[in-house]
Design an enzyme around this catalytic site. Structure first.
Site, mmCIF file in Angstrom:
data_model
loop_
_atom_site.group_PDB
_atom_site.id
_atom_site.type_symbol
_atom_site.label_atom_id
_atom_site.label_comp_id
_atom_site.label_asym_id
_atom_site.label_seq_id
_atom_site.Cartn_x
_atom_site.Cartn_y
_atom_site.Cartn_z
ATOM 1 N N LEU A 70 -63.266 85.931 97.215
ATOM 2 C CA LEU A 70 -61.931 85.294 97.257
ATOM 3 C C LEU A 70 -61.075 86.071 98.250
ATOM 4 O O LEU A 70 -60.170 86.816 97.861
ATOM 5 C CB LEU A 70 -61.298 85.327 95.864
ATOM 6 C CG LEU A 70 -61.694 84.215 94.913
ATOM 7 C CD1 LEU A 70 -60.905 84.318 93.621
ATOM 8 C CD2 LEU A 70 -61.430 82.862 95.568
ATOM 9 N N HIS A 71 -61.350 85.849 99.531
ATOM 10 C CA HIS A 71 -60.707 86.674 100.560
ATOM 11 C C HIS A 71 -59.170 86.625 100.495
ATOM 12 O O HIS A 71 -58.499 87.634 100.289
ATOM 13 C CB HIS A 71 -61.130 86.210 101.956
ATOM 14 C CG HIS A 71 -62.595 86.131 102.184
ATOM 15 N ND1 HIS A 71 -63.373 87.233 102.402
ATOM 16 C CD2 HIS A 71 -63.434 85.066 102.240
ATOM 17 C CE1 HIS A 71 -64.626 86.861 102.605
ATOM 18 N NE2 HIS A 71 -64.693 85.560 102.502
ATOM 19 N N ASP A 72 -58.635 85.433 100.764
ATOM 20 C CA ASP A 72 -57.185 85.339 101.017
ATOM 21 C C ASP A 72 -56.311 85.682 99.806
ATOM 22 O O ASP A 72 -55.235 86.281 99.983
ATOM 23 C CB ASP A 72 -56.838 83.947 101.568
ATOM 24 C CG ASP A 72 -57.426 83.715 102.953
ATOM 25 O OD1 ASP A 72 -57.740 84.714 103.632
ATOM 26 O OD2 ASP A 72 -57.572 82.551 103.348
#
Ligand code: BDR
Ligand code: CA
Length: 307
Positions: free
Chosen positions: A235-237
């Site tokens: 879940l990068h952002d």
């Protein structure tokens, strides 16, 4: 006082969760959502951003920005985000986007701000760089710039480059050189925010609102990451937003950071001098570790507040 922020994004499955997290958080005053091409084309990223803002029940203007980087053209990522950017999940359409260009909107908000504004970059840094390149004095109005960008090791778009850094390295270099504090949330950090099927099931159970349901459906469409051993998807952002909400969940260190602007195979690589080997001054605070259970608890608690 909530922290005034502008979110620049390219939704994008993980951008979607990041936007919802920000819009659900009373600590943040989201002044504008500005949109760049990247994960998919600009027409789709803008439509997705509008739909997500409406889904959150927020009244925040969405501004279309750059459909290409400072040089060349964007490389998209439909394999991860689907051809529509949201993994094929169809959201109710949002209102039409504003006519004002993203870079103009960023400058207008900075000009009028009574307190420093935090810029949050979740896509290629083009819009943010355009705003600061065209009126550099406005950097004085920027509190900090928090970017999901870069990696100290292997990339995910190319062997060398993380997707956002690689898609507009010149723009990232502008931000690193603008004289304001930059926080980099890169791939080594976001790998720790691994959405496994078990964590996704917990997230789904956190509430019964429509936005949470859509968020889980979107994330459920993201393929497991080969790079991360197939156990889940990063879940990068949302990590960049979580940095603003719960910095205590992170550790970070100040490092000299440069970005490779050559046109060979290492284009877009962020060269992060974690051990001070170059003796150069630090140009960014690089997030290193994340307390993942706390991060997922925060995400669930916040998304559950949305309608
Ligand atoms: C970044 O690239 C995009 O595909 C994601 O939305 C994220 O911003 C991760 O490398
Ligand atoms: Ca993104």
């Amino acid at each position: 006082m909530p922290l005034p922020i502008i979110i620049d994004c390219d939704p994008g499955t993980d951008d979607a969760l990041a936007l919802l997290l920000a819009l659900a958080s009373p600590e943040l005053d989201v002044r504008a959502v500005t949109v760049v091409g990247g994960n998919v084309g600009l027409d789709r990223t803008v439509a997705n951003a509008s739909a997500l803002v409406a889904l959150a029940g927020a009244a925040v203007a969405v501004h279309p920005g750059a459909d290409r980087p400072l040089l060349g053209s964007f490389v998209t990522e439909p394999r991860v985000h689907g051809a529509d950017g949201l993994g094929g999940v169809v959201l109710p359409a949002g209102p039409p986007a504003a006519a004002e260009h993203a870079a103009d909107a960023i400058r207008r908000h900075l000009r009028g701000a009574g307190a420093p504004v935090t810029l949050v970059g979740l896509g290629p840094a083009t819009n943010l760089a355009l705003a600061l390149m065209t009126e550099p004095a406005l950097a004085a109005k920027v509190g900090q710039i928090v970017l999901m960008s870069g990696a100290w090791g292997e990339g995910n778009a190319t062997p060398a480059a993380e997707f956002n850094a690689g898609n507009d390295p010149e723009a990232l270099a502008v931000l690193l050189g603008c004289g304001r504090p930059v926080v980099l949330v890169g791939l080594e950090l976001t790998a720790q925010a691994l959405a496994t099927p078990a964590r996704l099931a917990e997230l789904r159970a956190a509430g019964s609102g429509r936005a949470l349901g859509f968020a889980c459906e979107i994330q459920g469409r993201v393929p497991m990451s080969r790079r991360l051993g197939g156990a889940g998807a990063a879940l990068h952002d949302p990590c960049a937003v979580a940095w603003l909400l719960r910095p205590d969940l992170f550790t970070a260190r100040a490092c000299p950071v440069t970005v490779d602007l050559t046109h060979g195979p290492s284009r877009g690589r962020t060269v992060i001098d974690r051990w001070g080997r170059t003796g150069a001054p630090a140009t960014a605070l690089v997030a290193e570790t994340l307390e993942a259970d706390g991060f997922f608890a925060l995400l669930g608690e916040r998304l559950a507040r949305l309608p």
